[in-house]
Scaffold this motif. Sequence first.
Motif, mmCIF file in Angstrom:
data_model
loop_
_atom_site.group_PDB
_atom_site.id
_atom_site.type_symbol
_atom_site.label_atom_id
_atom_site.label_comp_id
_atom_site.label_asym_id
_atom_site.label_seq_id
_atom_site.Cartn_x
_atom_site.Cartn_y
_atom_site.Cartn_z
ATOM 1 N N GLN A 175 0.817 -1.215 0.000
ATOM 2 C CA GLN A 175 0.000 0.000 0.000
ATOM 3 C C GLN A 175 0.852 1.267 0.000
ATOM 4 N N VAL A 176 1.986 1.230 0.739
ATOM 5 C CA VAL A 176 2.772 2.465 0.854
ATOM 6 C C VAL A 176 3.887 2.562 -0.195
ATOM 7 N N ASP A 177 4.279 1.428 -0.826
ATOM 8 C CA ASP A 177 5.345 1.465 -1.835
ATOM 9 C C ASP A 177 5.046 0.467 -2.967
ATOM 10 N N PRO A 178 3.972 0.749 -3.759
ATOM 11 C CA PRO A 178 3.560 -0.214 -4.793
ATOM 12 C C PRO A 178 4.598 -0.427 -5.901
ATOM 13 N N GLN B 159 6.870 -1.501 10.454
ATOM 14 C CA GLN B 159 6.747 -2.331 9.252
ATOM 15 C C GLN B 159 7.062 -1.584 7.956
ATOM 16 N N THR B 160 6.801 -0.271 7.918
ATOM 17 C CA THR B 160 6.866 0.419 6.613
ATOM 18 C C THR B 160 7.969 1.471 6.503
ATOM 19 N N GLN B 161 8.634 1.805 7.613
ATOM 20 C CA GLN B 161 9.733 2.786 7.524
ATOM 21 C C GLN B 161 11.066 2.095 7.780
ATOM 22 N N PRO B 162 11.802 1.765 6.711
ATOM 23 C CA PRO B 162 13.069 1.045 6.876
ATOM 24 C C PRO B 162 14.026 1.830 7.786
ATOM 25 N N GLY B 163 14.590 1.132 8.757
ATOM 26 C CA GLY B 163 15.569 1.764 9.646
ATOM 27 C C GLY B 163 14.974 2.596 10.770
ATOM 28 N N TYR B 164 13.633 2.722 10.824
ATOM 29 C CA TYR B 164 13.026 3.561 11.880
ATOM 30 C C TYR B 164 13.201 2.892 13.244
ATOM 31 N N ALA B 165 12.741 1.655 13.337
ATOM 32 C CA ALA B 165 12.868 0.870 14.578
ATOM 33 C C ALA B 165 12.556 -0.584 14.242
ATOM 34 N N ASN B 166 13.174 -1.486 14.990
ATOM 35 C CA ASN B 166 12.912 -2.914 14.759
ATOM 36 C C ASN B 166 11.949 -3.501 15.773
ATOM 37 N N THR B 167 11.852 -2.859 16.940
ATOM 38 C CA THR B 167 10.994 -3.407 18.005
ATOM 39 C C THR B 167 10.132 -2.294 18.594
ATOM 40 N N LEU B 168 9.126 -2.705 19.353
ATOM 41 C CA LEU B 168 8.240 -1.755 20.033
ATOM 42 C C LEU B 168 9.018 -0.928 21.049
ATOM 43 N N ARG B 169 9.992 -1.566 21.720
ATOM 44 C CA ARG B 169 10.809 -0.862 22.727
ATOM 45 C C ARG B 169 11.599 0.290 22.112
ATOM 46 N N GLN B 170 11.999 0.117 20.842
ATOM 47 C CA GLN B 170 12.721 1.200 20.152
ATOM 48 C C GLN B 170 11.745 2.246 19.602
ATOM 49 N N VAL C 199 -0.888 4.594 4.526
ATOM 50 C CA VAL C 199 -0.097 5.693 3.947
ATOM 51 C C VAL C 199 0.061 6.823 4.967
ATOM 52 N N LEU C 200 -0.999 7.093 5.719
ATOM 53 C CA LEU C 200 -1.014 8.209 6.681
ATOM 54 C C LEU C 200 0.026 8.026 7.784
ATOM 55 N N ASN C 201 0.153 6.803 8.299
ATOM 56 C CA ASN C 201 1.124 6.567 9.375
ATOM 57 C C ASN C 201 2.559 6.611 8.872
ATOM 58 N N LYS C 202 2.728 6.429 7.542
ATOM 59 C CA LYS C 202 4.078 6.491 6.972
ATOM 60 C C LYS C 202 4.511 7.943 6.750
ATOM 61 N N GLU C 203 3.557 8.795 6.345
ATOM 62 C CA GLU C 203 3.885 10.188 6.010
ATOM 63 C C GLU C 203 3.502 11.108 7.160
ATOM 64 N N LYS C 204 4.389 12.019 7.493
ATOM 65 C CA LYS C 204 4.132 12.846 8.681
ATOM 66 C C LYS C 204 3.110 13.956 8.456
ATOM 67 N N GLY C 205 3.246 14.703 7.348
ATOM 68 C CA GLY C 205 2.450 15.927 7.245
ATOM 69 C C GLY C 205 1.113 15.821 6.527
ATOM 70 N N SER C 206 0.729 14.621 6.073
ATOM 71 C CA SER C 206 -0.486 14.507 5.248
ATOM 72 C C SER C 206 -1.744 14.342 6.097
ATOM 73 N N SER C 207 -2.880 14.760 5.522
ATOM 74 C CA SER C 207 -4.171 14.490 6.169
ATOM 75 C C SER C 207 -4.856 13.356 5.410
ATOM 76 N N ALA C 208 -5.875 12.764 6.042
ATOM 77 C CA ALA C 208 -6.583 11.624 5.433
ATOM 78 C C ALA C 208 -7.169 12.001 4.072
ATOM 79 N N SER C 209 -7.752 13.229 3.977
ATOM 80 C CA SER C 209 -8.391 13.625 2.717
ATOM 81 C C SER C 209 -7.359 13.834 1.603
ATOM 82 N N GLN C 210 -6.178 14.364 1.961
ATOM 83 C CA GLN C 210 -5.113 14.543 0.957
ATOM 84 C C GLN C 210 -4.648 13.191 0.403
ATOM 85 N N VAL C 211 -4.471 12.241 1.306
ATOM 86 C CA VAL C 211 -4.027 10.895 0.902
ATOM 87 C C VAL C 211 -5.073 10.261 -0.012
#
Length: 309
Positions: A41-44, A138-149, A237-249
Amino acid sequence: EYSCEYGSLKFYALCGVGGVLSCGLTHTAVVPLDLVKCRMQVDPQKYKGIFNGFSVTLKEDGVRGLAKGWAPTFIGYSMQGLCKFGFYEVFKILYGNMLGEENAYLWRTSLYLAASASAEFFADIALAPMEAAKVRIQTQPGYANTLRQAAPKMFGEEGIWAFYKGVAPLWMRQIPYTMMKFACFERTVEALYKYVVPKPRSECSKGEQLVVTFVAGYIAGVFCAIVSHPADSVVSVLNKEKGSSASQVLVRLGFKGVWKGLFARIIMIGTLTALQWFIYDSVKVYFRLPRPPPPEMPESLKKKLGLTE
């Protein structure tokens, strides 16, 4: 023969336990499929289809990479299950009593829709923080591998809002989904006993009753997936992108974009919903909870409609 009274506190509490097991276990079991669906969904461009998605993920992250996000999935959906199933029973009985016996029968589909929507409203507030963490992992490579991070990093960047900014799109996705899941399930069970199962429910063994539960759950799941898929694409898509709103997406994805990954989701949600209802009903059987049969027309209403002898 029952361990508690229908509508008692113990009944609601054990229904909540059934919800924790049915949602927590099933959602955690399909984490690999969910991971690939979110990435499609986020990187077709990169994840072109379900099989391609699996092979790319395995190549880059190995087998362990497929389990990314299992902890927030397990915690989040256990909390959601507790509220969804527990509160559904609460609201179903509450609204049924408000309507009275005859109206509760005549308006039963509306009753299921209202009770499930009310329950899901609270369930999504419980789910939102973990869902936000899961999608980041799951969708941002290198962001974090675990919930603790992920959790401290999210809080450091955006404060408490990071965990709840997805709650409105979650309501958009989950409330129609849950209304369909419960109302479609209840009416399908009713129809199966009426037209398909050759004997009344009271004469069916517990095992036979659970098979009917599983079939009705799968049918409900297929409808659920279709109804909620566009909003699901927006949430990813919304959780992957910081500045977007639901309607824009929504505008950017367009009509075709919001249906990407639907087949994967039908398989996932169909199986998931069937297993959830099966586990939930099995918990009710195990704890000897009252399981009222499909609703029948009250005698007083039959008299009014001239259906009695």
